[in-house]
Structure formats: C-alpha cells, structure tokens
Design an enzyme around this catalytic site. Structure first.
Site, PDB file in Angstrom:
ATOM      1  N   ALA A   1       0.813  -1.241   0.000  1.00 33.00           N
ATOM      2  CA  ALA A   1       0.000   0.000   0.000  1.00 33.00           C
ATOM      3  C   ALA A   1       0.837   1.277   0.000  1.00 33.00           C
ATOM      4  O   ALA A   1       0.285   2.360   0.102  1.00 33.00           O
ATOM      5  CB  ALA A   1      -0.949  -0.009   1.195  1.00 33.00           C
TER       6      ALA A   1
ATOM      7  N   VAL B   1       4.924 -10.317   1.942  1.00 37.58           N
ATOM      8  CA  VAL B   1       3.771 -11.234   1.834  1.00 37.58           C
ATOM      9  C   VAL B   1       4.184 -12.661   1.480  1.00 37.58           C
ATOM     10  O   VAL B   1       3.367 -13.578   1.579  1.00 37.58           O
ATOM     11  CB  VAL B   1       2.718 -10.725   0.814  1.00 37.58           C
ATOM     12  CG1 VAL B   1       2.138  -9.393   1.235  1.00 37.58           C
ATOM     13  CG2 VAL B   1       3.276 -10.667  -0.601  1.00 37.58           C
TER      14      VAL B   1
ATOM     15  N   ASN C   1      -2.974  -6.976  -2.362  1.00 36.05           N
ATOM     16  CA  ASN C   1      -2.572  -6.169  -3.521  1.00 36.05           C
ATOM     17  C   ASN C   1      -1.098  -6.345  -3.910  1.00 36.05           C
ATOM     18  O   ASN C   1      -0.760  -6.219  -5.087  1.00 36.05           O
ATOM     19  CB  ASN C   1      -2.853  -4.684  -3.213  1.00 36.05           C
ATOM     20  CG  ASN C   1      -2.159  -3.762  -4.189  1.00 36.05           C
ATOM     21  OD1 ASN C   1      -2.592  -3.597  -5.318  1.00 36.05           O
ATOM     22  ND2 ASN C   1      -1.043  -3.164  -3.761  1.00 36.05           N
TER      23      ASN C   1
ATOM     24  N   SER D   1      -4.912  -9.543 -12.436  1.00 35.35           N
ATOM     25  CA  SER D   1      -4.385  -8.719 -13.539  1.00 35.35           C
ATOM     26  C   SER D   1      -5.165  -8.986 -14.812  1.00 35.35           C
ATOM     27  O   SER D   1      -5.682 -10.089 -15.015  1.00 35.35           O
ATOM     28  CB  SER D   1      -2.909  -9.051 -13.773  1.00 35.35           C
ATOM     29  OG  SER D   1      -2.476  -8.493 -14.996  1.00 35.35           O
TER      30      SER D   1
ATOM     31  N   TYR E   1       4.302 -14.568 -14.758  1.00 29.65           N
ATOM     32  CA  TYR E   1       3.380 -13.584 -14.158  1.00 29.65           C
ATOM     33  C   TYR E   1       1.926 -13.934 -14.469  1.00 29.65           C
ATOM     34  O   TYR E   1       1.072 -13.955 -13.565  1.00 29.65           O
ATOM     35  CB  TYR E   1       3.730 -12.193 -14.694  1.00 29.65           C
ATOM     36  CG  TYR E   1       2.874 -11.067 -14.162  1.00 29.65           C
ATOM     37  CD1 TYR E   1       3.145 -10.475 -12.927  1.00 29.65           C
ATOM     38  CD2 TYR E   1       1.793 -10.577 -14.894  1.00 29.65           C
ATOM     39  CE1 TYR E   1       2.365  -9.416 -12.454  1.00 29.65           C
ATOM     40  CE2 TYR E   1       1.014  -9.522 -14.423  1.00 29.65           C
ATOM     41  CZ  TYR E   1       1.299  -8.949 -13.199  1.00 29.65           C
ATOM     42  OH  TYR E   1       0.522  -7.915 -12.726  1.00 29.65           O
TER      43      TYR E   1
ATOM     44  N   LYS F   1      -1.413 -14.757 -11.916  1.00 24.31           N
ATOM     45  CA  LYS F   1      -2.587 -13.891 -11.831  1.00 24.31           C
ATOM     46  C   LYS F   1      -3.870 -14.623 -12.221  1.00 24.31           C
ATOM     47  O   LYS F   1      -4.932 -14.372 -11.633  1.00 24.31           O
ATOM     48  CB  LYS F   1      -2.377 -12.654 -12.710  1.00 24.31           C
ATOM     49  CG  LYS F   1      -1.273 -11.733 -12.191  1.00 24.31           C
ATOM     50  CD  LYS F   1      -1.601 -11.236 -10.789  1.00 24.31           C
ATOM     51  CE  LYS F   1      -0.715 -10.099 -10.331  1.00 24.31           C
ATOM     52  NZ  LYS F   1      -1.127  -9.554  -9.027  1.00 24.31           N
TER      53      LYS F   1
ATOM     54  N   ILE G   1      -2.886   0.523 -15.376  1.00 25.35           N
ATOM     55  CA  ILE G   1      -3.132   1.543 -14.356  1.00 25.35           C
ATOM     56  C   ILE G   1      -1.828   2.330 -14.156  1.00 25.35           C
ATOM     57  O   ILE G   1      -0.745   1.741 -14.146  1.00 25.35           O
ATOM     58  CB  ILE G   1      -3.575   0.887 -13.016  1.00 25.35           C
ATOM     59  CG1 ILE G   1      -4.744  -0.099 -13.239  1.00 25.35           C
ATOM     60  CG2 ILE G   1      -3.933   1.965 -11.987  1.00 25.35           C
ATOM     61  CD1 ILE G   1      -6.035   0.491 -13.747  1.00 25.35           C
TER      62      ILE G   1
HETATM   63  P1  NAP Z   1       3.786  -1.206  -7.786  1.00 27.91           P
HETATM   64  O1  NAP Z   1       3.667   0.224  -8.170  1.00 27.91           O
HETATM   65  O2  NAP Z   1       5.045  -1.927  -8.129  1.00 27.91           O
HETATM   66  O3  NAP Z   1       3.509  -1.349  -6.209  1.00 27.91           O
HETATM   67  C1  NAP Z   1       3.563  -2.615  -5.616  1.00 27.91           C
HETATM   68  C2  NAP Z   1       3.869  -2.470  -4.160  1.00 27.91           C
HETATM   69  O4  NAP Z   1       3.969  -3.814  -3.621  1.00 27.91           O
HETATM   70  C3  NAP Z   1       5.212  -1.780  -3.898  1.00 27.91           C
HETATM   71  O5  NAP Z   1       5.103  -0.901  -2.808  1.00 27.91           O
HETATM   72  C4  NAP Z   1       6.134  -2.946  -3.577  1.00 27.91           C
HETATM   73  O6  NAP Z   1       7.205  -2.608  -2.719  1.00 27.91           O
HETATM   74  C5  NAP Z   1       5.189  -3.884  -2.866  1.00 27.91           C
HETATM   75  N1  NAP Z   1       5.706  -5.249  -2.805  1.00 27.91           N
HETATM   76  C6  NAP Z   1       6.488  -5.897  -3.713  1.00 27.91           C
HETATM   77  N2  NAP Z   1       6.819  -7.117  -3.251  1.00 27.91           N
HETATM   78  C7  NAP Z   1       6.258  -7.241  -2.031  1.00 27.91           C
HETATM   79  C8  NAP Z   1       6.270  -8.257  -1.041  1.00 27.91           C
HETATM   80  N3  NAP Z   1       6.949  -9.408  -1.206  1.00 27.91           N
HETATM   81  N4  NAP Z   1       5.586  -8.049   0.112  1.00 27.91           N
HETATM   82  C9  NAP Z   1       4.917  -6.875   0.321  1.00 27.91           C
HETATM   83  N5  NAP Z   1       4.881  -5.872  -0.571  1.00 27.91           N
HETATM   84  C10 NAP Z   1       5.553  -6.055  -1.736  1.00 27.91           C
HETATM   85  O7  NAP Z   1       2.610  -2.059  -8.418  1.00 27.91           O
HETATM   86  P2  NAP Z   1       1.098  -1.654  -8.809  1.00 27.91           P
HETATM   87  O8  NAP Z   1       1.084  -1.328 -10.235  1.00 27.91           O
HETATM   88  O9  NAP Z   1       0.539  -0.742  -7.810  1.00 27.91           O
HETATM   89  O10 NAP Z   1       0.437  -3.095  -8.674  1.00 27.91           O
HETATM   90  C11 NAP Z   1      -0.298  -3.504  -7.540  1.00 27.91           C
HETATM   91  C12 NAP Z   1      -0.934  -4.844  -7.865  1.00 27.91           C
HETATM   92  O11 NAP Z   1      -1.751  -4.709  -9.037  1.00 27.91           O
HETATM   93  C13 NAP Z   1       0.067  -5.944  -8.168  1.00 27.91           C
HETATM   94  O12 NAP Z   1      -0.421  -7.159  -7.670  1.00 27.91           O
HETATM   95  C14 NAP Z   1       0.101  -5.960  -9.684  1.00 27.91           C
HETATM   96  O13 NAP Z   1       0.499  -7.212 -10.173  1.00 27.91           O
HETATM   97  C15 NAP Z   1      -1.341  -5.654  -9.999  1.00 27.91           C
HETATM   98  N6  NAP Z   1      -1.578  -5.096 -11.320  1.00 27.91           N
HETATM   99  C16 NAP Z   1      -1.110  -3.860 -11.668  1.00 27.91           C
HETATM  100  C17 NAP Z   1      -1.415  -3.350 -12.922  1.00 27.91           C
HETATM  101  C18 NAP Z   1      -0.994  -1.979 -13.363  1.00 27.91           C
HETATM  102  O14 NAP Z   1      -1.277  -1.608 -14.520  1.00 27.91           O
HETATM  103  N7  NAP Z   1      -0.352  -1.173 -12.535  1.00 27.91           N
HETATM  104  C19 NAP Z   1      -2.155  -4.110 -13.832  1.00 27.91           C
HETATM  105  C20 NAP Z   1      -2.598  -5.365 -13.449  1.00 27.91           C
HETATM  106  C21 NAP Z   1      -2.310  -5.833 -12.188  1.00 27.91           C
HETATM  107  P3  NAP Z   1       8.647  -2.194  -3.351  1.00 27.91           P
HETATM  108  O15 NAP Z   1       8.390  -0.979  -4.200  1.00 27.91           O
HETATM  109  O16 NAP Z   1       9.483  -1.936  -2.151  1.00 27.91           O
HETATM  110  O17 NAP Z   1       9.103  -3.375  -4.141  1.00 27.91           O
END
Ligand code: NAP
Length: 251
Positions: free
Chosen positions: A13, A64, A90, A143, A156, A160, A189
């Site tokens: 978060a 996690v 998330n 995803s 990946y 998902k 996103i």
């Molecule tokens: P993001 O900007 O990379 O943020 C993800 C967050 O999760 C970061 O704060 C990261 O920390 C943290 N994280 C990574 N590994 C972790 C772990 N082992 N334990 C706890 N926290 C951890 O990603 P996002 O785009 O917001 O994506 C959030 C979710 O939506 C993910 O599951 C992603 O697969 C999914 N998603 C995103 C998109 C998109 O377009 N953005 C599309 C489809 C699905 P660090 O920065 O320190 O690594």
C-alpha cells in the site's frame, strides 16, 4: 461513506494501486493498515494522507511471501487498530522474461509473492475470522493478464490467472462463515510498475488503441471498485472476478 467503522489491511500500500485503494477506503470511512515490503517516506505519506482524512492509519512492514511476517501483520493490526474486517491482497511483482530464458528462481520469485502471498494472507485472515466468529471480506488483486497474453509473462500471467481460481475456490469454502472473497483484474493503471509503458512512445499508443475508453486507469479507480466490493452494497457478491480495465480484455 460505505466503509464507516471498518478496519482494512492493504498489502503493497505504499504506492500505486495499493495506495489508491488505501486512500479511497479512508475516504469511505475505513481505518487502514498500510502494509508494505519496506517502511519509508512512501508509507509515511500514505499514513499521513489517511490521518488527514480523519481516519486512523498505521504502517506495518510485511513481506507477503513470508508467513511469519503475515502473522505479525495481523497481530499488529488487531492490537493497534482493532478487529480487522477487510483484507486487500494487492502486493505483487512483475518481471518480463522470454519463456525459454525463464529461470526457476524467476518463476519462484513471482509465484511466491503474487500467488502464494495472496493465498497465505487470505488463509491467515480467514482462520482468525472463523476463530473469532466474525464475518469479513477479501479482495484479491489479479491482472488483465488473467485474460490477455502479453509477451514475456509466462510466470506472471499464470500467477494472476490462478488468483481467479483461488478466489472462486476459497469463496466456496468460506461463504458459510460469512466471508466474501472477490477478485479485481486491473488493466493498464498508472503506477510505478507501469511507468515504463506510460513513458514509451512506441508501446503506449499500441496499448491505448486496444482500450475501449482510450486511456490508462488511475489507482483510485481500482480503489472505487474495491470499495464497492468491500461494502454492504456487494453483500450478495462472492467468488467473482471483475476487470477494471477500461474495456481492454474484451476488445
Ligand atoms: P507497484 O507500483 O510496483 O507497487 C507494488 C507495491 O507492492 C510496492 O510498494 C512494492 O514494494 C510492494 N511489494 C512488492 N513485493 C512485495 C512483497 N513481497 N511483500 C509486500 N509488498 C511487496 O505495483 P502496482 O502497479 O501498484 O500493482 C499492484 C498490484 O496490481 C500488483 O499485484 C500488480 O500485479 C497488480 N496489477 C497492476 C497493474 C498496473 O497496470 N499497474 C495491472 C494489473 C495488475 P517495493 O516498491 O518496495 O518493491
């Protein structure tokens, strides 16, 4: 305010979608446990934004992929804020590697966070709810890649798509305990994870052309869908997966 009086744990978060969900949940009246891999200025900012909205918030470090971290996360959440009602699974990671070059380690890294992490957090939360005789709600973040092929994601995408099966199967077992479990599949996103796509003059127009609404989504738009699924308005919805993708998967 659809989540007034609720306490939510949100993983990953500190930025991106998790942050968007955390802020919308607070606007909807929830107190929020802002959990992330590292606690730093990002998590401080999210806590501060939520506090300014008049809600309670704490930041708790948790990886996690580690069960002990998740146990500590839920212990701290209930000690500091009270009984948790909502979990948003998330946290996730994405890497891009051609299928024939993918290593065991790369497979495990992605699967351990994206799939095992969501499974463990959901299981720990459900066991606690059942022991306490309380209902609850889980939103698993999947995803667009559960339904659409993007190159270099043979690790990946399965992690998902499996979230959808996890959601469906866990919801079937947990319904009798008053626990609803649903899944959101975000499209493109605007977050740090997708920054490289958003900044690519070659790739971005190709992706946008496939999205019915003709633009990327914002983290708060996933947050609003999550707030609906977490609220009593969705009281008869469980085991479902919804695409929040501006109309990409079906186009
Ligand atoms: P993001 O900007 O990379 O943020 C993800 C967050 O999760 C970061 O704060 C990261 O920390 C943290 N994280 C990574 N590994 C972790 C772990 N082992 N334990 C706890 N926290 C951890 O990603 P996002 O785009 O917001 O994506 C959030 C979710 O939506 C993910 O599951 C992603 O697969 C999914 N998603 C995103 C998109 C998109 O377009 N953005 C599309 C489809 C699905 P660090 O920065 O320190 O690594």
């Amino acid at each position: 305010m659809r989540l007034k009086g609720k306490i939510a744990v949100i993983t990953g978060a500190g930025q991106g979608i998790g942050r968007g969900v955390a802020e919308i949940f607070a606007e909807e009246g929830a107190d929020v446990v802002v959990s992330d891999l590292k606690l730093d200025s990002r998590t401080d900012e999210v806590v501060s934004t939520i506090t300014k909205l008049g809600r309670r918030a704490i930041a708790v470090q948790a990886d996690v992929s580690k069960r002990a971290d998740l146990d500590r996360l839920f212990d701290t959440a209930s000690e500091k804020l009270g009984p948790v009602n909502i979990l948003v699974n998330n946290a996730g990671i994405e890497t891009i590697v051609p299928f024939t070059e993918l290593t065991d380690q790369q497979w495990e890294d992605v699967t351990n966070v994206n799939l095992k992490g969501e499974w463990m957090a959901a299981q720990i939360f459900c066991k606690r709810l059942i022991a306490e005789g309380r209902p609850g709600c889980i939103i698993n973040i999947g995803s667009i890649q559960a339904g659409k092929v993007l190159p270099g994601r043979t690790h990946y995408a399965p992690s998902k798509l499996a979230i959808e099966a996890l959601t469906r199967n866990a919801s079937a077992e947990m319904g009798a305990h008053g626990i609803r479990i649903n899944c959101i599949h975000p499209g493109l996103i605007e977050t740090p994870m997708t920054d490289w796509v958003l900044k690519s003059p070659d790739i971005l127009p190709q992706v946008i052309a496939q999205i019915s609404l003709g633009r990327p989504g914002k983290p708060f738009e996933v947050g609003r869908a999550a707030a609906f699924l977490a609220s009593d308005d969705a009281g008869y919805i469980t085991g479902q997966a919804i695409y929040v993708d501006g109309g990409w998967v079906g186009k």
